[in-house]
Design a protein around this motif. Structure first.
Motif, mmCIF file in Angstrom:
data_model
loop_
_atom_site.group_PDB
_atom_site.id
_atom_site.type_symbol
_atom_site.label_atom_id
_atom_site.label_comp_id
_atom_site.label_asym_id
_atom_site.label_seq_id
_atom_site.Cartn_x
_atom_site.Cartn_y
_atom_site.Cartn_z
ATOM 1 N N SER A 85 0.830 -1.206 0.000
ATOM 2 C CA SER A 85 0.000 0.000 0.000
ATOM 3 C C SER A 85 0.872 1.266 0.000
ATOM 4 O O SER A 85 0.513 2.270 -0.626
ATOM 5 N N THR A 86 2.024 1.198 0.666
ATOM 6 C CA THR A 86 2.917 2.360 0.704
ATOM 7 C C THR A 86 3.599 2.571 -0.652
ATOM 8 O O THR A 86 3.685 3.707 -1.144
ATOM 9 N N ILE A 87 4.060 1.484 -1.246
ATOM 10 C CA ILE A 87 4.690 1.580 -2.576
ATOM 11 C C ILE A 87 3.681 2.093 -3.595
ATOM 12 O O ILE A 87 3.998 2.925 -4.455
ATOM 13 N N GLN A 88 2.433 1.630 -3.495
ATOM 14 C CA GLN A 88 1.388 2.110 -4.406
ATOM 15 C C GLN A 88 1.241 3.623 -4.298
ATOM 16 O O GLN A 88 1.164 4.332 -5.302
ATOM 17 N N TYR A 89 1.206 4.113 -3.071
ATOM 18 C CA TYR A 89 1.031 5.547 -2.831
ATOM 19 C C TYR A 89 2.196 6.350 -3.420
ATOM 20 O O TYR A 89 1.996 7.375 -4.077
ATOM 21 N N ILE A 90 3.409 5.885 -3.205
ATOM 22 C CA ILE A 90 4.594 6.592 -3.714
ATOM 23 C C ILE A 90 4.580 6.630 -5.238
ATOM 24 O O ILE A 90 4.893 7.658 -5.853
ATOM 25 N N LEU A 91 4.213 5.513 -5.847
ATOM 26 C CA LEU A 91 4.191 5.447 -7.318
ATOM 27 C C LEU A 91 3.142 6.400 -7.898
ATOM 28 O O LEU A 91 3.378 7.052 -8.915
ATOM 29 N N VAL A 92 1.987 6.462 -7.271
ATOM 30 C CA VAL A 92 0.943 7.384 -7.751
ATOM 31 C C VAL A 92 1.425 8.826 -7.612
ATOM 32 O O VAL A 92 1.248 9.645 -8.520
ATOM 33 N N LEU A 93 2.048 9.141 -6.480
ATOM 34 C CA LEU A 93 2.585 10.489 -6.251
ATOM 35 C C LEU A 93 3.624 10.840 -7.323
ATOM 36 O O LEU A 93 3.570 11.921 -7.938
ATOM 37 N N LEU A 94 4.541 9.915 -7.573
ATOM 38 C CA LEU A 94 5.604 10.159 -8.553
ATOM 39 C C LEU A 94 5.032 10.292 -9.968
ATOM 40 O O LEU A 94 5.413 11.194 -10.732
ATOM 41 N N ASP A 95 4.079 9.426 -10.314
ATOM 42 C CA ASP A 95 3.469 9.496 -11.643
ATOM 43 C C ASP A 95 2.731 10.816 -11.837
ATOM 44 O O ASP A 95 2.784 11.420 -12.910
ATOM 45 N N ASP A 96 2.050 11.271 -10.789
ATOM 46 C CA ASP A 96 1.348 12.565 -10.867
ATOM 47 C C ASP A 96 2.337 13.709 -11.106
ATOM 48 O O ASP A 96 2.061 14.634 -11.883
ATOM 49 N N LEU A 97 3.496 13.660 -10.434
ATOM 50 C CA LEU A 97 4.514 14.700 -10.611
ATOM 51 C C LEU A 97 4.984 14.769 -12.066
ATOM 52 O O LEU A 97 5.126 15.846 -12.632
ATOM 53 N N LEU A 98 5.196 13.600 -12.653
ATOM 54 C CA LEU A 98 5.660 13.559 -14.048
ATOM 55 C C LEU A 98 4.554 13.983 -15.011
ATOM 56 O O LEU A 98 4.815 14.663 -16.008
ATOM 57 N N ARG A 140 4.692 2.098 -16.226
ATOM 58 C CA ARG A 140 4.256 3.385 -16.772
ATOM 59 C C ARG A 140 5.283 4.480 -16.492
ATOM 60 O O ARG A 140 5.606 5.295 -17.358
ATOM 61 N N ILE A 141 5.827 4.488 -15.276
ATOM 62 C CA ILE A 141 6.835 5.483 -14.901
ATOM 63 C C ILE A 141 8.123 5.262 -15.690
ATOM 64 O O ILE A 141 8.757 6.209 -16.164
ATOM 65 N N LEU A 142 8.515 4.002 -15.860
ATOM 66 C CA LEU A 142 9.707 3.693 -16.661
ATOM 67 C C LEU A 142 9.567 4.214 -18.086
ATOM 68 O O LEU A 142 10.517 4.764 -18.661
ATOM 69 N N ALA A 143 8.381 4.027 -18.675
ATOM 70 C CA ALA A 143 8.149 4.505 -20.048
ATOM 71 C C ALA A 143 8.307 6.019 -20.127
ATOM 72 O O ALA A 143 8.882 6.542 -21.091
ATOM 73 N N LYS A 144 7.832 6.717 -19.107
ATOM 74 C CA LYS A 144 7.963 8.179 -19.099
ATOM 75 C C LYS A 144 9.416 8.600 -18.932
ATOM 76 O O LYS A 144 9.899 9.509 -19.619
ATOM 77 N N PHE A 145 10.134 7.936 -18.026
ATOM 78 C CA PHE A 145 11.562 8.230 -17.866
ATOM 79 C C PHE A 145 12.318 7.987 -19.174
ATOM 80 O O PHE A 145 13.252 8.717 -19.506
ATOM 81 N N ALA A 146 11.918 6.939 -19.920
ATOM 82 C CA ALA A 146 12.641 6.553 -21.133
ATOM 83 C C ALA A 146 12.306 7.433 -22.332
ATOM 84 O O ALA A 146 13.119 7.568 -23.246
ATOM 85 N N CYS A 147 11.103 8.025 -22.330
ATOM 86 C CA CYS A 147 10.627 8.714 -23.543
ATOM 87 C C CYS A 147 10.516 10.227 -23.408
ATOM 88 O O CYS A 147 10.572 10.932 -24.414
ATOM 89 N N TRP A 148 10.342 10.734 -22.210
ATOM 90 C CA TRP A 148 10.067 12.162 -22.051
ATOM 91 C C TRP A 148 11.308 12.994 -21.730
ATOM 92 O O TRP A 148 11.228 14.215 -21.657
ATOM 93 N N GLY A 149 12.422 12.330 -21.516
ATOM 94 C CA GLY A 149 13.631 13.059 -21.149
ATOM 95 C C GLY A 149 14.678 13.027 -22.251
ATOM 96 O O GLY A 149 14.441 12.539 -23.355
ATOM 97 N N HIS A 150 15.853 13.553 -21.930
ATOM 98 C CA HIS A 150 16.948 13.600 -22.887
ATOM 99 C C HIS A 150 17.890 12.413 -22.739
ATOM 100 O O HIS A 150 18.865 12.304 -23.463
ATOM 101 N N GLU A 151 17.596 11.536 -21.784
ATOM 102 C CA GLU A 151 18.492 10.405 -21.531
ATOM 103 C C GLU A 151 17.843 9.106 -21.985
ATOM 104 O O GLU A 151 16.682 8.830 -21.666
#
Length: 541
Positions: A85-98, A140-151
């Motif tokens: 439940s804690t990991i779920q919360y952190i992932l949602v928070l991080l995904d919202d930030l991105l 989903r977060i990995l895809a954003k890290f891989a596609c939305w940045g310069h790295e």
């Protein structure tokens, strides 16, 4: 640096394609995590406690002033905490930030680099978790890290992630189809049951139900079908936790792949893990139109690379998409298929490849579908433009098409049918020897189809063609034996379908008789050589 293909849908959020994920995320946002208890038990540091508590209260302002600490804290929490439940919360928070600001992806890359922390590792590790929400949100977060940045994602991590997406698609689609089959079976049982109930009137006499009664049964079956669907797909409670059936995430997995394949650097990596074959295999089954659209979208972005566009039909992309085009009722699916076809003609640098693709489309009856589409009105101008473009190109290819080109394309497609070219004696007299070209390519395909196909028409036509090849090419019997084709033809003498048995018998007769015909012609030539001045034998007056 990643080179992404920016398309119109880039501005569209992923909600439509990941509704299950979004529904769960909405629930998770309402929860409160007791971060103080984590600090008191020394599971997180004082520094991380202060950062995550501040983020919960005032996300934007705290992030703007403490970006380095936010990145550090979120990576620490994801890496070191384990409660679902804690990991779920952190992932949602991080995904919202991105999702709020794509530039934050570069913030994570740059800050993690300075801190010498790996931005990929913690999320790749989460892909091995049992909780479906955690797995798919991390993806989903990995895809954003891989596609939305310069790295760019490192090669070893990239191959692992793409293999994960491919395997998830395959397993999710299998589960999805099994569920659909189960629902169809239950719905059919309901329909049969209602027929049994209403088959007689109150006197016990048989009667034929009227239209209203039939509609009533249909509605009842549909209602029961919806109930079955609801009970199969809805969230299930296990040990007080919400568990979503695995197949509900297929759209989320496909969406991640849609994002990844917009980046040219990632396309060949996907092909190297046999990704195209997986997409085609899933599309050849009866998945819903949303999944169809997403997977065809993946094929579309692949075709923007000229080398991949040239190789695409080796995976039977054109026949599969032609079938979907003839059946689909959704405009978005029609649009994306036409866009793939256009790229298959426009993008290859070798004009002969584009010509082969045109011929393959003609062979798969795409011209007929285009003529039907021309009669319809579409709000989307791209559809109209693509229909006009494809119609012109395919019409031109038909005019340039020789009978052997048509035959070769049909054989390579693996979709043999009784088209006129097969039954033409003139065609076989002129072209039988051409089956030897490119190391007997077409002949090998015919033998392979005889060995693997379950379709009676394909088997019948393949037997007939092999018989005609042997009949018109003097060394045909020897070549066929070398390829193992003679034995395979003879196996079909006992086929369950009478047409296959008949064509196999004719082919075997040609295999047996051929040498006698050839020997007879040779004897005639020898006799003529021995009597150069002899007159032909006259018939009766």
């Amino acid at each position: 640096m990643t080179t992404a293909l920016y398309l119109p849908e880039d501005n569209i959020d992923m909600i439509a394609a990941t509704s299950v994920l979004q529904q769960q995320a909405a629930d998770i946002r309402t929860k409160t995590i007791n971060w103080a208890s984590y600090m008191q038990s020394q599971m997180i540091s004082q520094e991380d406690f202060q950062a995550i508590s501040a983020l919960d209260k005032s996300r934007a302002s705290y992030l703007a002033q403490n970006s380095t600490q936010v990145v550090k804290t979120l990576l620490n929490l994801v890496s070191h905490l384990s409660k679902d439940s804690t990991i779920q919360y952190i992932l949602v928070l991080l995904d919202d930030l991105l999702q709020e600001d794509r530039s934050r992806v570069d913030l994570f890359h740059e800050t993690s680099g300075k801190l010498k922390q790996c931005v990929w590792g913690p999320f790749l590790n989460l892909l091995n978790r049992q909780d479906g929400f955690i797995v798919n949100m991390a993806s989903r977060i990995l895809a954003k890290f891989a596609c939305w940045g310069h790295e760019t994602m490192p090669k070893s991590d990239l191959n692992f992630y793409l293999q994960f997406l491919k395997d998830q698609l395959a397993s999710n689609s299998t589960a999805y189809l099994q569920e659909m089959a189960l629902m169809a079976k239950r719905a059919q049982t309901i329909i049969v049951h209602t027929h049994g109930q209403h088959g007689k009137d109150h006197h016990g006499h048989q009667y034929s139900p009227n239209v209203a009664q039939m509609q009533q049964r249909h509605d009842l079956a549909n209602e029961s079908y919806r109930e079955v669907r609801s009970s199969s797909s809805s969230e299930k409670q296990q040990d007080g936790k919400c568990v979503i059936p695995n197949n509900e995430y297929i759209q989320s997995v496909a969406r991640c792949l849609q994002m990844m394949l917009r980046v040219d650097d990632y396309r060949f990596a996907f092909v190297s893990v046999d990704g195209i074959s997986t997409l085609i295999r899933i599309l050849s089954t009866r998945v819903n139109f949303q999944v169809q659209y997403q997977l065809i979208f993946c094929l579309w972005v692949l075709t923007f690379n000229p080398l991949l566009a040239a190789k695409m039909n080796k995976f039977s992309v054109i026949p599969i998409l032609a079938d979907i085009l003839s059946d689909c009722a959704k405009e978005k699916v029609t649009r994306i298929i036409l866009a793939v076809f256009r790229n298959l003609i426009e993008k290859p640098e070798d004009s002969s490849v584009a010509k082969d693709h045109c011929i393959a489309m003609v062979q798969c009856k795409v011209l007929k579908q285009l003529s039907i589409l021309e009669q319809r009105r579409f709000d989307d101008e791209d559809i109209t433009a693509d229909v006009e473009y494809l119609s012109e190109k395919l019409q031109n290819s038909v005019q340039d098409l020789s009978s052997f080109d048509e035959y070769a394309t049909e054989v390579r497609s693996g979709r043999l049918e009784w088209s006129p070219v097969h039954k033409s004696a003139k065609f076989w007299r002129e072209n039988a020897q051409r089956l030897n070209e490119k190391n007997y390519e077409l002949l090998r395909i015919l033998v392979h189809l005889l060995e693997t196909s379950k379709d009676a028409i394909i088997l019948s036509v393949a037997c007939f063609d092999i018989g005609e090849y042997v009949r018109h090419y003097p060394r045909g019997k020897h070549v066929l034996e070398q390829l193992g084709g003679k034995q395979i033809v003879m196996q079909h003498l006992g086929h369950e379908d009478p047409n296959v048995r008949y064509e196999a018998l004719l082919a075997v007769q040609k295999l047996m008789v051929h040498n006698w015909e050839y020997l007879g012609k040779q004897l005639e030539k020898e006799n003529e050589n021995q009597k150069p001045g002899a007159a032909p034998i006259a018939g009766k007056a």
